[in-house]
Scaffold this motif. Structure first.
Motif, mmCIF file in Angstrom:
data_model
loop_
_atom_site.group_PDB
_atom_site.id
_atom_site.type_symbol
_atom_site.label_atom_id
_atom_site.label_comp_id
_atom_site.label_asym_id
_atom_site.label_seq_id
_atom_site.Cartn_x
_atom_site.Cartn_y
_atom_site.Cartn_z
ATOM 1 N N ASN A 1 -76.261 20.102 -5.611
ATOM 2 C CA ASN A 1 -77.436 20.503 -4.843
ATOM 3 C C ASN A 1 -77.307 20.167 -3.361
ATOM 4 N N GLU A 2 -76.370 19.271 -3.025
ATOM 5 C CA GLU A 2 -76.129 18.920 -1.625
ATOM 6 C C GLU A 2 -74.883 19.604 -1.076
ATOM 7 N N GLY A 3 -74.090 20.217 -1.943
ATOM 8 C CA GLY A 3 -72.909 20.942 -1.503
ATOM 9 C C GLY A 3 -71.715 20.070 -1.166
ATOM 10 N N ARG A 4 -71.661 18.863 -1.742
ATOM 11 C CA ARG A 4 -70.547 17.974 -1.406
ATOM 12 C C ARG A 4 -70.122 17.142 -2.609
ATOM 13 N N ILE A 5 -68.911 16.619 -2.536
ATOM 14 C CA ILE A 5 -68.367 15.757 -3.578
ATOM 15 C C ILE A 5 -68.931 14.349 -3.413
ATOM 16 N N GLY A 6 -69.357 13.745 -4.518
ATOM 17 C CA GLY A 6 -69.843 12.367 -4.459
ATOM 18 C C GLY A 6 -68.712 11.363 -4.448
ATOM 19 N N LEU A 7 -67.641 11.681 -5.195
ATOM 20 C CA LEU A 7 -66.474 10.801 -5.281
ATOM 21 C C LEU A 7 -65.318 11.592 -5.848
ATOM 22 N N MET A 8 -64.160 11.532 -5.188
ATOM 23 C CA MET A 8 -62.942 12.078 -5.778
ATOM 24 C C MET A 8 -61.968 10.914 -5.956
ATOM 25 N N THR A 9 -61.835 10.459 -7.190
ATOM 26 C CA THR A 9 -60.914 9.366 -7.452
ATOM 27 C C THR A 9 -59.495 9.791 -7.095
ATOM 28 N N TYR A 10 -58.717 8.874 -6.597
ATOM 29 C CA TYR A 10 -57.330 9.079 -6.181
ATOM 30 C C TYR A 10 -57.194 9.882 -4.880
ATOM 31 N N PHE A 11 -58.338 10.299 -4.273
ATOM 32 C CA PHE A 11 -58.265 11.026 -2.995
ATOM 33 C C PHE A 11 -59.576 10.822 -2.231
ATOM 34 N N PRO A 12 -59.776 9.655 -1.641
ATOM 35 C CA PRO A 12 -61.022 9.388 -0.921
ATOM 36 C C PRO A 12 -61.134 10.206 0.366
ATOM 37 N N GLY A 13 -62.353 10.325 0.872
ATOM 38 C CA GLY A 13 -62.605 11.017 2.129
ATOM 39 C C GLY A 13 -63.376 12.312 1.966
ATOM 40 N N TRP A 14 -63.258 12.945 0.798
ATOM 41 C CA TRP A 14 -63.943 14.215 0.585
ATOM 42 C C TRP A 14 -65.457 14.049 0.552
ATOM 43 N N LEU B 1 -70.684 33.661 5.234
ATOM 44 C CA LEU B 1 -70.790 34.232 3.896
ATOM 45 C C LEU B 1 -71.531 33.245 3.001
ATOM 46 N N PRO B 2 -72.215 33.752 1.959
ATOM 47 C CA PRO B 2 -72.805 32.818 0.996
ATOM 48 C C PRO B 2 -71.691 32.069 0.263
ATOM 49 N N VAL B 3 -71.861 30.773 0.092
ATOM 50 C CA VAL B 3 -70.868 29.931 -0.554
ATOM 51 C C VAL B 3 -71.518 29.211 -1.729
ATOM 52 N N TYR B 4 -70.877 29.292 -2.887
ATOM 53 C CA TYR B 4 -71.387 28.641 -4.087
ATOM 54 C C TYR B 4 -70.378 27.589 -4.532
ATOM 55 N N ILE B 5 -70.862 26.380 -4.784
ATOM 56 C CA ILE B 5 -69.973 25.282 -5.141
ATOM 57 C C ILE B 5 -70.332 24.778 -6.529
ATOM 58 N N GLU B 6 -69.303 24.425 -7.285
ATOM 59 C CA GLU B 6 -69.528 23.990 -8.660
ATOM 60 C C GLU B 6 -68.464 22.985 -9.064
ATOM 61 N N HIS B 7 -68.798 22.142 -10.019
ATOM 62 C CA HIS B 7 -67.839 21.222 -10.613
ATOM 63 C C HIS B 7 -66.796 22.036 -11.379
ATOM 64 N N ASP B 8 -65.522 21.644 -11.282
ATOM 65 C CA ASP B 8 -64.464 22.471 -11.864
ATOM 66 C C ASP B 8 -64.589 22.663 -13.375
ATOM 67 N N ALA B 9 -65.022 21.622 -14.088
ATOM 68 C CA ALA B 9 -65.149 21.758 -15.535
ATOM 69 C C ALA B 9 -66.260 22.733 -15.911
ATOM 70 N N LYS B 10 -67.354 22.721 -15.177
ATOM 71 C CA LYS B 10 -68.445 23.668 -15.447
ATOM 72 C C LYS B 10 -67.982 25.102 -15.188
ATOM 73 N N ALA B 11 -67.215 25.281 -14.127
ATOM 74 C CA ALA B 11 -66.682 26.615 -13.827
ATOM 75 C C ALA B 11 -65.717 27.062 -14.913
ATOM 76 N N GLY B 12 -64.881 26.140 -15.395
ATOM 77 C CA GLY B 12 -63.967 26.466 -16.485
ATOM 78 C C GLY B 12 -64.717 26.861 -17.743
ATOM 79 N N ALA B 13 -65.821 26.166 -18.015
ATOM 80 C CA ALA B 13 -66.637 26.508 -19.179
ATOM 81 C C ALA B 13 -67.215 27.910 -19.043
ATOM 82 N N LEU B 14 -67.689 28.228 -17.851
ATOM 83 C CA LEU B 14 -68.269 29.550 -17.605
ATOM 84 C C LEU B 14 -67.213 30.641 -17.764
ATOM 85 N N ALA B 15 -65.999 30.377 -17.300
ATOM 86 C CA ALA B 15 -64.918 31.351 -17.446
ATOM 87 C C ALA B 15 -64.603 31.604 -18.911
#
Length: 397
Positions: free
Chosen positions: A160-173, A188-202
C-alpha cells in the motif's frame, strides 16, 4: 471515537464498467467466440452484449474474425480480443538479478532481458539499472503502446506504500519508493506486488487445472521464502499487503536471529540462500547442488536438500491449518530439486496434518517452462486494467 466507512452505492457507470470487465475476461478464456455465447455465459441480455462488443470494437480491443459454426449448425460472426496493441512492462526484482520483459494484454511475452545485481553495488545503482532496462524495453516496442508497468519484489513488501519493508541479504531497498519513482520517471501507472503473490496469480491464470474457485497457495522458495494465497481468483493481501510472508514465520523461538528481528524464521532453514550456506564447502552454486542430487541417491547435497525440504514442509503445515487450501504449488529456485523436494514436503504434510485434510490436498511442483513471478508482474498490472477497461483501453479518450 471509532469512525466507520459507509457502504458506497453503485452508479450506472460502475455497472457498465463491471459488465465490460466481465465480457473481456470471458473472451480471454474463450479465445474466439460469438456474441450469443457471451450472452449465455455472462447472464447479460443480448442488447447489452451487443452494445459492449460494439464499444470494444470501436476501442480496438475486440476484432471480428469471420463466420464460425455454432450449436445446432447455426453460424455467427466470431469475435476475439486484440491484445497486441496494448503492452505491459513486467519487472521481477530478485536479490541477485533484475529481469524486465514486454507483454501484451493477454500475458504473451515479446522480449526479455536480465541483468545481475550485487549487494556491493548498492540498491540505488541497481534501481537505476532497472530504469535503464525499462527505457530500452519501451524503445524496442514496435506495435502499439506501453500502457502500464508491473513490478514484483521479495518481501516483506508494504504494497500500500509502494516500497519494500525489508529485503534480507540486500539492504537499502527499504529506502526507495519503487512505485512512486517509476510513476514519476515514466508517466505510467505502476503496480507493485510481492513476488509470491504474483506467482500465485500467474498459476491461477495459466495453470493446467483452470481453477475457478477454492484456495490455492503458491510457495516461492528461493533466495527467500514467501507465499501467495489466492481465494476464488483474488489474491489475499492483508491490511498492509504483507499477507503470506511465511519466510518470517518462526519455527524455533530459540533459533538464530533473522534480519527481521525475529528468531528461527523459516527462510533461515529452507531458502536456497540457507542451503548454499550449509553446503558452502562442497557446492558454490545451486546448479552444482541440483546436479549432485539428480545424479546421486546419497551424499551431503541430498541430505541437505532433504533437510531443507523437511523444514519447508513443516512450515507449510501451519499454513495448511490456517488457510485449508485445495492446492499448494512449490515454485521458485527450490522447485528445481524436483521429486526430492515434492516427496519430502508431501511426507511431512501427511505426517503432521489431519488425514481428512491432507488427503484432499494437492501438492505439485511449479512448471519449469516459465518464470511465473515475472509473468505475474505483468498479470498484476493486467488485472488492474481489466477492472477498469475504459480508463486504459479506450483509445478515443
Amino acid at each position: 471515537m471509532i469512525v466507520t466507512k459507509t457502504k458506497r452505492g453503485t452508479n450506472l457507470e460502475d455497472v457498465q464498467e463491471m459488465n465490460r470487465s466481465l465480457v473481456i475476461r470471458l473472451m480471454r478464456r474463450r479465445q474466439v467466440c460469438s456474441r450469443a455465447e457471451l450472452t449465455q455465459e455472462s447472464g447479460l441480455n443480448q442488447s447489452t452484449i451487443t452494445n459492449i462488443i460494439n464499444e470494444l470494437i470501436s476501442w480496438g480491443i475486440v476484432v471480428e474474425t469471420g463466420v464460425i459454426d455454432g450449436k445446432k449448425g447455426r453460424r455467427s460472426i466470431g469475435i476475439k480480443l486484440n491484445c497486441e496493441p496494448y503492452k505491459i512492462i513486467g519487472i521481477r526484482l530478485a536479490r541477485k538479478s533484475i529481469t524486465v520483459a514486454l507483454y501484451d494484454l493477454e500475458g504473451i511475452e515479446y522480449s526479455k532481458q536480465q541483468i545481475p545485481i550485487d549487494i556491493a553495488d548498492g540498491s540505488t545503482r541497481a534501481f537505476n539499472r532497472m530504469k535503464e532496462l525499462i527505457k530500452e524495453m519501451i524503445s524496442s516496442n514496435s506495435v502499439g503502446q506501453v500502457i502500464a508497468i508491473g513490478v514484483v519484489t521479495p518481501g516483506p513488501l508494504l504494497r500500500n506504500e509502494g516500497r519494500i519493508g525489508l529485503m534480507t541479504y540486500f539492504p537499502g531497498w527499504e529506502k526507495i519508493n519503487i512505485q512512486e519513482e517509476l510513476m514519476r520517471d515514466f508517466d505510467l501507472p505502476v503496480y507493485i506486488e510481492h513476488d509470491a503473490k504474483a506467482g500465485a496469480l500467474a498459476h491461477w491464470w495459466f495453470g493446467n487445472s483452470h481453477q475457478e474457485q477454492g484456495v490455492m497457495i503458491y510457495v516461492a522458495a528461493g533466495q527467500g521464502v514467501g507465499a501467495g494465497i489466492v481465494v476464488d481468483g483474488k489474491v489475499f493481501r492483508g491490511s498492509l499487503g504483507m499477507a503470506g510472508e511465511i519466510g518470517h514465520m518462526s519455527i524455533d523461538f530459540k533459533g538464530p536471529k533473522c534480519e527481521c528481528g525475529n528468531r528461527g524464521c523459516l527462510e533461515l532453514y529452507c531458502s536456497t540462500s540457507a542451503l548454499l550456506q550449509t553446503l558452502n564447502k562442497e557446492h558454490a552454486s545451486l546448479k552444482s547442488v541440483w546436479k549432485a542430487i539428480h545424479e546421486e541417491e546419497t551424499g551431503d547435497a541430498v541430505e541437505a536438500v532433504r533437510q531443507a525440504a523437511w523444514f519447508l514442509g513443516f512450515g507449510l503445515v501451519n499454513i495448511i491449518n490456517t488457510f485449508n487450501p485445495d492446492r499448494i504449488i512449490l515454485g521458485d529456485e527450490f522447485a528445481e530439486a524436483g521429486a526430492l523436494l515434492h516427496d519430502t514436503v508431501r511426507s511431512v504434510i501427511n505426517e503432521y496434518v489431519l488425514p481428512d485434510v491432507s488427503n484432499k490436498l494437492t501438492v505439485e511442483l511449479a512448471a519449469d517452462d516459465m518464470d511465473t513471478m515475472l509473468v505475474g508482474s505483468a498479470i498484476v498490472a493486467i488485472e488492474s486494467i481489466l477492472d477498469q477497461p475504459s480508463s486504459y483501453l479506450n483509445q478515443q479518450t
